[in-house]
Design an enzyme around this catalytic site. Structure first.
Site, PDB file in Angstrom:
ATOM      1  N   ASN A 198       0.650  -1.174   0.060  1.00  0.00           N
ATOM      2  CA  ASN A 198      -0.286  -0.095   0.163  1.00  0.00           C
ATOM      3  C   ASN A 198       0.828   1.392  -0.123  1.00  0.00           C
ATOM      4  OD1 ASN A 198       0.912   0.012   2.421  1.00  0.00           O
ATOM      5  ND2 ASN A 198      -0.946  -0.090   3.617  1.00  0.00           N
ATOM      6  N   ASP A 217       3.034   2.433   2.037  1.00  0.00           N
ATOM      7  CA  ASP A 217       3.425   3.251   3.326  1.00  0.00           C
ATOM      8  C   ASP A 217       4.755   3.004   3.661  1.00  0.00           C
ATOM      9  OD1 ASP A 217       3.216   0.839   4.371  1.00  0.00           O
ATOM     10  OD2 ASP A 217       1.646   1.175   6.049  1.00  0.00           O
ATOM     11  N   ASP A 235       3.701  -5.710   4.192  1.00  0.00           N
ATOM     12  CA  ASP A 235       2.270  -6.006   4.822  1.00  0.00           C
ATOM     13  C   ASP A 235       1.836  -7.149   4.544  1.00  0.00           C
ATOM     14  OD1 ASP A 235       1.437  -5.514   2.263  1.00  0.00           O
ATOM     15  OD2 ASP A 235       1.415  -3.343   2.918  1.00  0.00           O
ATOM     16  N   ASP A 255       4.384 -16.605  15.029  1.00  0.00           N
ATOM     17  CA  ASP A 255       5.399 -16.349  16.078  1.00  0.00           C
ATOM     18  C   ASP A 255       4.560 -16.156  17.487  1.00  0.00           C
ATOM     19  OD1 ASP A 255       8.000 -15.601  17.258  1.00  0.00           O
ATOM     20  OD2 ASP A 255       8.493 -14.848  15.088  1.00  0.00           O
ATOM     21  N   ASP A 293       9.140 -17.653  20.612  1.00  0.00           N
ATOM     22  CA  ASP A 293      10.311 -16.658  21.041  1.00  0.00           C
ATOM     23  C   ASP A 293      10.971 -16.925  22.331  1.00  0.00           C
ATOM     24  OD1 ASP A 293      11.204 -14.013  20.024  1.00  0.00           O
ATOM     25  OD2 ASP A 293      10.813 -13.184  21.688  1.00  0.00           O
ATOM     26  N   GLU A 312      12.527 -21.140  20.161  1.00  0.00           N
ATOM     27  CA  GLU A 312      14.071 -20.450  20.031  1.00  0.00           C
ATOM     28  C   GLU A 312      14.337 -20.224  21.606  1.00  0.00           C
ATOM     29  OE1 GLU A 312      15.761 -15.919  19.167  1.00  0.00           O
ATOM     30  OE2 GLU A 312      14.040 -16.136  20.489  1.00  0.00           O
ATOM     31  N   HIS A 370      16.177 -12.976  11.240  1.00  0.00           N
ATOM     32  CA  HIS A 370      16.115 -11.683  11.419  1.00  0.00           C
ATOM     33  C   HIS A 370      16.697 -11.011  12.654  1.00  0.00           C
ATOM     34  CE1 HIS A 370      13.531 -13.132  14.543  1.00  0.00           C
ATOM     35  NE2 HIS A 370      13.591 -11.994  15.238  1.00  0.00           N
ATOM     36  N   ASP A 371      17.522 -11.683  13.195  1.00  0.00           N
ATOM     37  CA  ASP A 371      18.395 -11.260  14.449  1.00  0.00           C
ATOM     38  C   ASP A 371      19.924 -11.386  14.198  1.00  0.00           C
ATOM     39  OD1 ASP A 371      16.090 -10.866  16.044  1.00  0.00           O
ATOM     40  OD2 ASP A 371      16.476 -12.881  16.858  1.00  0.00           O
TER      41      ASP A 371
HETATM   42  O1  TEU Z   1      15.639 -13.046  20.038  1.00  0.00           O
HETATM   43  C1  TEU Z   1      16.118 -13.326  21.217  1.00  0.00           C
HETATM   44  C2  TEU Z   1      17.621 -13.185  21.317  1.00  0.00           C
HETATM   45  O2  TEU Z   1      18.254 -13.299  22.583  1.00  0.00           O
HETATM   46  C3  TEU Z   1      18.480 -12.537  20.398  1.00  0.00           C
HETATM   47  O3  TEU Z   1      18.671 -13.193  19.301  1.00  0.00           O
HETATM   48  C4  TEU Z   1      18.339 -11.165  20.319  1.00  0.00           C
HETATM   49  O4  TEU Z   1      17.986 -10.805  19.076  1.00  0.00           O
HETATM   50  C5  TEU Z   1      19.564 -10.122  20.657  1.00  0.00           C
HETATM   51  O5  TEU Z   1      20.351 -10.154  19.415  1.00  0.00           O
HETATM   52  C6  TEU Z   1      20.323 -10.792  21.846  1.00  0.00           C
HETATM   53  O6  TEU Z   1      21.644  -9.940  21.550  1.00  0.00           O
HETATM   54  C7  TEU Z   1      14.034 -12.799  19.994  1.00  0.00           C
HETATM   55  C8  TEU Z   1      13.585 -12.186  18.832  1.00  0.00           C
HETATM   56  O7  TEU Z   1      14.223 -13.028  17.900  1.00  0.00           O
HETATM   57  C9  TEU Z   1      14.253 -11.143  18.498  1.00  0.00           C
HETATM   58  O8  TEU Z   1      13.720 -10.262  17.164  1.00  0.00           O
HETATM   59  C10 TEU Z   1      13.613 -10.236  19.783  1.00  0.00           C
HETATM   60  O9  TEU Z   1      13.975  -8.907  19.735  1.00  0.00           O
HETATM   61  C11 TEU Z   1      13.703 -10.768  21.172  1.00  0.00           C
HETATM   62  O10 TEU Z   1      13.661 -12.087  21.334  1.00  0.00           O
HETATM   63  C12 TEU Z   1      12.790 -10.276  22.102  1.00  0.00           C
HETATM   64  O11 TEU Z   1      11.406 -10.687  21.689  1.00  0.00           O
END
Ligand code: TEU
Length: 571
Positions: free
Chosen positions: A31, A33, A37, A106, A214, A272, A344-345
């Site tokens: 959209n 923004d 999405d 999630d 998570d 996780e 994503h981390d």
């Molecule tokens: O991540 C948990 C986590 O401990 C790490 O991977 C974190 O991203 C950080 O880099 C520690 O240094 C999970 C999610 O995947 C993350 O995106 C969230 O920010 C976090 O939990 C809190 O919900």
């Protein structure tokens, strides 16, 4: 009646699946923004179907103030307007199912947002129903609440600063292992647990096929919350008190009994678990008594850190083999591994473990080959299938992630470190490396949005993009397609035993997978120098490689990977 879940006679479909993670904010904006999405996801399902993945894991799309990009949830049963609506999600689920794929959500229940109504009430008074749903503690005896040093213990938050926040209305502190807008839930409270389980059932009723959970190993804390060992930040490390807390198995067993067991069907549950050990992971995933399908362990993605996340440590091929090999043996045939390089981390694997310049294609495909042919369920993070790389961030203004911004602030303004030095750490390890928009086309903003993207696109989108790769048989994308197809075609990829070979070789990552019908041998040269494979493989034929001249012989070129198969029966 068919039973469900690990430990029953129903075949766990997730063992032969490949999961694709979508980080909705950065996937596709329909959209204009500037934020991805749900409709954008629906519009791009062809990409995933062609890739051949079986399951989509959707990072959080729930209502959220977005302090941590949706990992701070203020309503578990509604969709944030920036992503769309519940009916968009219903449509997504139906479309995904219609294509023969599955979808997992999630589940972020170690904490909520501080704007969740449970917390809004809890912080106001000690006499509301949710007053005890969070972890509240008095100031340290002999101190004045709210003053430095009065925190109940010395723990640091993962996002810098203290893990405690003072609330004058209650005259108490609450615990937040992550941002102060992410208060930790108190799982000791049975009403809280029941509310979480009801919410999970509500999503399963809506048709989702499981959950990625998570930091689920953090839900049980040693109730005495003892001080932790001091870290370089000046705060204590609380991890030993919550990474494998006293009641974690009990809570997950209760979840299994309340949420999954009453349903016909098999669900994918992946926990996780930062700091989890192989022995603990086996206890969570053992096929007879475990509570989860699999866990995300962190050992291999922490190899390039020296104790603390930002402290660099060089990583060798031997280190990676030793770590992943040990996890393969530890899970054996009773437990189950998840397999990932990216999410994503994490910074992008091709930049981190490969060579994103000279051997970009070769190293992206070699790393993929190694990972996908281990025993376990592989995860592909959006853009990984295109060989997306780390980002040439210029200044702190290019970053969006709360962890990165807080770290910069604490180091530069709190501890007086040189900004360039801190920026160098961020370029190497920041989560934002993984969060730039998905690179669909060579057009402006990589075809991600027709507005202004919430985060700048990686300039290499001009040549690294889905458009350029989808119809190119020699692309990273085509290699991922072939690897995923191999898992669906060759049962040995799913079922075969795993055995590392040439374990002490400093460049070669080599292993065998063996089942009664066939044996797969994988050789990958994880270096930019050619290498000779010491042993011949009589009777084996080349099933897949990442160089395209059909080469055989015993020399592997830079980052060359070969998969050989020998069939041991006529089937
Ligand atoms: O991540 C948990 C986590 O401990 C790490 O991977 C974190 O991203 C950080 O880099 C520690 O240094 C999970 C999610 O995947 C993350 O995106 C969230 O920010 C976090 O939990 C809190 O919900």
């Amino acid at each position: 009646m068919t039973e469900t879940g690990p430990g029953t006679d129903v075949e766990p479909w997730w063992k032969s699946a490949v999961v694709y993670q979508i980080y909705p904010r950065s996937f596709a904006d329909s959209n204009g923004d500037g934020v991805g999405d749900i409709r954008g996801i629906i519009d791009h399902l062809d990409h995933l179907e062609e890739l051949g993945v079986d399951v989509i894991w959707l990072s959080p799309v729930f209502r959220s103030p977005h302090d941590d990009n949706g990992y701070d949830i203020s309503d578990y049963q509604d969709i944030d307007p920036v992503f769309g609506t519940l009916s968009d999600v219903d449509e997504l689920i139906a479309d995904v199912h219609g294509r023969g794929m599955r979808l997992i959500m999630d589940l972020v229940v170690n904490h909520t947002s501080d704007e969740h109504p449970w917390f809004v009430a809890s912080r106001q008074s000690r006499s509301v129903p949710t007053s005890d749903w969070y972890i509240w503690r008095d100031a340290r005896p002999g101190t004045v609440g709210g003053q430095p040093g009065a925190e109940p213990n010395n723990w640091g938050s993962f996002f810098s600063g203290s893990a405690w926040e003072w609330v004058p209305a209650r005259e108490q502190y609450y615990l937040h292992l992550f941002s102060k807008k992410q208060p930790d839930l108190n799982w000791e409270n049975p009403d809280l647990r029941a509310a979480v389980f009801d919410m999970m059932s509500w999503w399963l009723d809506r048709g989702v096929d499981g959950f990625r959970m998570d930091v689920i190993n953090f839900i049980s804390k040693d109730p005495s919350l003892p001080d932790g060992e001091l870290m370089s930040t000046g705060y204590g490390d609380g991890t030993p008190s919550f990474s494998y807390g006293p009641r974690v198995h009990e809570y997950l067993a209760e979840m299994q009994a309340e949420v999954f067991a009453p349903r016909p069907g098999v669900y994918l549950t992946v926990g996780e678990m930062p700091a989890v050990t192989p022995e603990q992971a086996l206890a969570f995933t053992d096929e007879t008594y475990g509570q989860l399908s699999m866990v995300f362990q962190f050992e291999h993605v922490d190899l390039d850190s020296d104790g603390e996340k930002w402290a660099p440590r060089p990583v060798t091929v031997l280190d990676v083999k030793e770590s992943l090999g040990r996890w393969q043996s530890a899970m054996g045939s009773r437990g189950w591994n998840s397999l990932y390089w990216n999410n994503h981390d994490q910074p992008r694997a091709v930049s981190r473990f490969g060579d994103d310049r000279t051997y970009w294609y070769e190293s992206a495909t070699a790393l993929a080959t190694v990972l996908h042919l281990h025993r376990g369920t592989p995860y592909v993070y959006q853009g990984e299938e295109l060989g997306m790389t780390n980002v040439p961030f210029d200044t702190i203004d290019d970053f969006r992630d709360i962890e990165s911004l807080n770290y910069y602030d604490a180091e530069v303004h709190g501890r007086g470190r040189a900004p360039d030095d801190v920026l160098a750490s961020l370029r190497r390890k920041s989560r934002d490396n993984a969060r730039t928009p998905m690179q669909w086309t060579a057009d402006e903003h990589a075809g991600f949005t027709h507005g202004t993207p919430w985060m700048p696109v990686n300039p290499n989108a001009r040549h690294i993009n889905a458009d350029a790769q989808r119809h190119d048989d020699r692309s990273v994308y085509a290699h991922y397609r072939r690897l995923i197809a191999l898992r669906h075609q060759e049962p040995v990829v799913v079922d075969g035993d795993f055995e590392m070979i040439l374990a002490r070789h400093p460049q070669l990552y080599a292993f065998r997978r063996t089942s009664p019908e066939s044996q797969l041998t994988v050789y990958a040269n994880l270096s930019s120098q050619p290498v000779t494979v010491p042993s011949a493989e009589p009777g084996a034929t080349l099933l897949l490689g990442n160089y395209h001249d059909g080469a055989d012989g015993s020399d592997l070129r830079p980052w060359e990977a070969r998969v050989l198969i020998r069939r041991t029966s006529s089937t």
